[in-house]
Design an enzyme around this catalytic site. Structure first.
Site, short mmCIF file in Angstrom:
data_model
loop_
_atom_site.label_atom_id
_atom_site.label_comp_id
_atom_site.label_asym_id
_atom_site.label_seq_id
_atom_site.Cartn_x
_atom_site.Cartn_y
_atom_site.Cartn_z
N ASP A 478 0.83 -1.27 0.05
CA ASP A 478 0.13 -0.14 -0.10
C ASP A 478 0.93 1.35 0.04
OD1 ASP A 478 -2.25 1.25 0.21
OD2 ASP A 478 -3.20 0.49 1.85
N ASP A 546 -10.38 2.14 -3.29
CA ASP A 546 -10.99 2.24 -2.08
C ASP A 546 -12.29 2.29 -1.91
OD1 ASP A 546 -8.81 1.67 -0.65
OD2 ASP A 546 -8.62 3.70 0.24
C1 DGJ Z 1 -5.73 2.01 2.04
C2 DGJ Z 1 -6.04 0.69 1.05
O1 DGJ Z 1 -6.47 0.97 0.00
C3 DGJ Z 1 -7.05 -0.03 2.06
O2 DGJ Z 1 -7.72 -0.99 1.42
C4 DGJ Z 1 -6.51 -0.28 3.29
O3 DGJ Z 1 -5.54 -1.25 3.36
C5 DGJ Z 1 -5.95 0.82 4.09
N1 DGJ Z 1 -5.17 1.45 3.32
C6 DGJ Z 1 -5.26 0.26 5.41
O4 DGJ Z 1 -4.78 1.36 5.98
#
Ligand code: DGJ
Length: 757
Positions: A478, A546
């Site tokens: 991420d 997201d």
């Molecule tokens: C952003 C990601 O896109 C989410 O799916 C998740 O992993 C969060 N970060 C966790 O902090």
């Protein structure tokens, strides 16, 4: 591949031809890019004519009084010689002097795609399924050289471009901008399609007529970003998904980019793509090379969808690598939206048990498993397991999950550092900050300076330890903030920093993906903030957004599909009301949309009724049966039907249209709605098909289970007319045949070729 006759270069892919020539003054003149031409076609006639002087025009020289660079088509352009469009090359070679004049010196052709020493992600060829033309140019006065690379990926109908600048002068020069590719079109009757949005609404399709002046689509976030994609297309105004001319472009790069689309005073169109020059300033010392990110382009005379299929083929054959290249991806359970930071081993094992019962194959512990990471304000950089949450360590939880028959995966965010972390205590100077200024933060965190070797080494060693201890089968990588306060305390000048950062990142990813070749790597940057071909050279797949809301996802996934194949797109079924939009939707519809790509779930399975769990079980069973199709089939955005309601219809098909699955998604219910037609333009018209709808258990519309629809139909009807579907609920009665779809509801139709007519 290229013919040297009269110094005309011709590049052919399966269905396209690209041509340019060396003109009378030694410059590279662009001649043609489009549908494949006959083998012995002569290109002479294609040169743009300049038989009359241009009033107020700048002619190239006194001896070339009738040569006006401002309305010619070039392969690569500079400023200062009468071309007033945006130049592809802009170099300050001596205290502000920027006029350069590159002319042809030599060329060579090689089989395959060379891997350049650029420190950047790049495509590859296998055996000799590609060939490369390299043309060298030199400034008329100074020993500054340009090497233009054109690689033809024959079967994909893709040409990749790269520019290498070489400084053989005795002093340093400064690159102000250097495009990865340029195309000058002779006319400007085009639509521009870009893919724009913001966090949680990435890559929404934005189509408009090209207008006078410059349109710049770019990123200055330090990453490709959620706001704009580096993917874009130029289409004829009458182009549809199935018919008409479309050019699509994409960059193999994950940093700041700029795409410039410029309609000129002479009604031509210049298209440039490459690093964003606004945040770039590169000092090239004597003897050094600078290699730009690779740009990719494709042409389709059969509409937008074919351009997408070309890019999908290219991505699957020349970008994605390693054992996951053609391997089916597992169905994931990810803890994030189910429990966020609120978990311990007991809760995790309970979720894993339920996940296993529903048929899920890979269990991923998202954010929160390390150090004091109980919220997003701390601990990034401290990559050791929280033993309060997992008393037997990473090895312990991993083996428990493995023993349940699940694969095990972990979330990491290696590029970041929290102020509240042990790492920051030890190395406050590792963060990207300007010492005399209070740093801005994103999600309470700062970015590590990946231009520095010792920091890259730390990331490689800490990640290697985590992956080994956890015996991980999967990693979610991420990256949750854009860049601010740009400065490198040690290594490079500030204008070089962002590009060096990306080189540093690729270096780390290269090492880790090579050291852990079996691991399935998934990229994420707060969802789809780094959805680009550069990332896909290392990450096998990308968390699309997201935003997991079903309606938003139809737009995000559809936009993403213009340039990226379904096996790169990860889609999860999450809870309702949705956490990003609070929209209420049916779990079956969420599944129907999510299964176009790689499927996963992020729901609290433990608190779910058995009925709900059974719905998921059936979904997973269905997906597994059709997984190869959903992940590796050919994806079609079906033409809009003429019914009254606003719908999204997608199809996924195997190679000979033997097996097809169609999504019919309804944005909004309307009363007394009229007819809906299911039409598959690419169906095999000489075959007979059987069609059945997937039976769904409705949980928001409690009227009944979904209707059964079954049809037997000849392919020519399916392709040319389509079949009228059962009536939708129209406010009166409802029987077993009535389609009760509801807002944001959908159906899947399974279409099988049964025999030939
Ligand atoms: C952003 C990601 O896109 C989410 O799916 C998740 O992993 C969060 N970060 C966790 O902090």
């Amino acid at each position: 591949m290229a013919s040297n006759e009269n110094l005309v270069f011709r590049l052919d892919s399966c269905n396209t031809t690209y041509a340019f020539k060396v003109n009378s003054t030694g410059h590279l003149e662009h001649l043609y890019y489009g549908k494949k031409l006959n083998e012995n076609t002569s290109f002479d006639v294609l040169s743009l004519k300049q038989t009359n002087p241009i009033g107020y025009g700048i002619s190239y020289s006194e001896n070339n009084n009738n040569l006006f660079f401002d309305n010619l088509s070039f392969e690569i352009s500079t400023s200062g010689k009468g071309d007033f469009r945006t130049p592809a090359v802009d170099i300050d070679y001596n205290s502000g002097l920027r006029t350069l004049d590159f002319v042809y010196t030599e060329h060579k052709e090689i089989s395959g795609k060379p891997q350049l020493d650029s420190g950047l992600a790049q495509s590859y060829s296998v055996d000799s399924d590609a060939s490369t033309l390299i043309v060298e140019l030199k400034d008329k006065i100074l020993p500054i050289y340009i090497h233009l690379y054109y690689t033809v990926f024959y079967k994909s109908d893709v040409i990749s471009r790269c520019t290498v600048l070489e400084n053989r002068t005795k002093s340093s020069i400064t690159i102000k901008s250097l495009a990865s590719m340029q195309i000058d079109f002779a006319d400007s009757d085009w639509n521009l399609v870009s893919f724009d949005g913001a966090w949680a609404r990435e890559r929404n399709i934005n189509r408009r007529k090209v207008q006078e002046g410059k349109t710049v689509i770019s990123s200055n976030l330090g990453i490709t970003g959620h706001n704009h994609s580096s993917l874009f297309s130029i289409e004829r105004p009458d182009c549809t998904e199935q018919n008409g001319e479309c050019y699509s472009f994409s960059l193999v790069y994950s940093g700041n980019f700029e795409n410039i689309i410029e309609k000129t005073p002479y009604g031509m169109l210049r298209v440039l793509s490459g690093i964003n020059h606004e945040t770039f300033d590169w000092k090239l010392e004597e003897g050094e090379l600078f290699i730009v990110p690779e740009a990719v382009m494709t042409y389709s005379s059969e509409g937008t969808n074919k351009a997408s299929l070309n890019l999908h083929h290219f991505t699957n054959n020349h970008i994605i690598r390693g054992i996951w290249k053609r391997k089916e991806r597992p169905i994931t359970f990810n803890t994030w939206e189910a429990v966020h930071f609120d978990y311990d081993e007991k809760r995790i094992l309970e979720l894993a048990k339920n996940a296993k019962n529903t048929g899920i194959e890979l269990f991923v512990i998202d954010d929160g498993w390390f150090a004091n990471r109980d919220n997003d304000r701390q601990s990034l950089g401290d990559w050791f397991v929280n033993t309060k949450k997992f008393p037997s360590g990473l090895a312990g939880i991993s083996s428990k999950i493995h023993r349940m028959g699940l694969s095990f995966g972990l979330w990491v965010e290696p590029e970041m550092i929290s102020r509240r972390s042990m790492l920051f205590g030890e190395h406050p100077d590792w963060a990207v900050v300007i010492p005399e200024r209070e740093p801005s933060v994103g999600r309470n965190q700062m970015i590590l300076d990946l231009t520095r070797q010792e920091i890259r080494d730390y990331i490689v060693s800490s990640m290697s330890r985590v992956f080994t201890e956890g015996s991980v089968d999967y990693v979610k990588w991420d990256m949750n903030r854009a860049f601010s306060d740009i400065a490198s305390l040690k290594t490079v000048t500030n204008g070089m920093f962002l590009h060096r950062y990306i080189q540093g990142l690729y270096d780390i990813m290269d090492k880790l993906t090579k050291a852990f070749p079996e691991v399935l790597f998934e990229g994420s940057a707060a969802g789809g903030g780094r959805f680009d071909l550069g990332m896909l050279c290392y990450m096998n797949q990308i968390w699309t957004s997201d935003n997991t809301d079903v309606l938003a996802r139809t737009a995000i996934q559809e936009g993403t599909s213009y340039g990226f194949s379904l096996n790169t797109m990860i889609n999860h079924v999450t809870t309702s009301p949705n956490l990003q939009t609070l929209r209420i939707s049916d779990i079956e519809s969420r599944f129907n949309v999510a299964c176009f790509g790689v499927l996963g779930y992020q729901l609290d399975l433990s608190s779910m009724s058995l009925t709900r769990q059974n719905i998921i079980k059936n979904q997973i069973e269905f997906y597994k049966k059709n997984r190869a199709l959903f992940q590796f089939g050919s994806f079609y955005r079906l033409p809009k039907t003429h019914g009254l309601s606003d719908r999204t219809q997608w199809a996924i098909s195997d190679q000979d249209a033997n097996n097809i699955i169609v999504l019919d998604f309804q944005r909004e219910t309307i009363a007394n709605p009229g007819h809906e037609i299911l039409r598959i333009p690419f169906a095999d018209s000489s075959a007979v098909y059987e069609i059945s709808s997937r039976i769904q258990s409705s949980d928001t519309l409690s009227i009944k289970e979904t209707e059964t629809e079954q049809y037997r139909v000849s392919g020519d009807i399916l392709a040319n007319a389509g079949i009228p579907l059962n009536s939708s609920f129209s406010g009166t009665e409802c029987n077993e045949g009535t389609r009760v779809i509801g807002d944001f509801g959908s159906r899947l139709y399974i279409i099988k070729k049964v025999n030939k007519n």
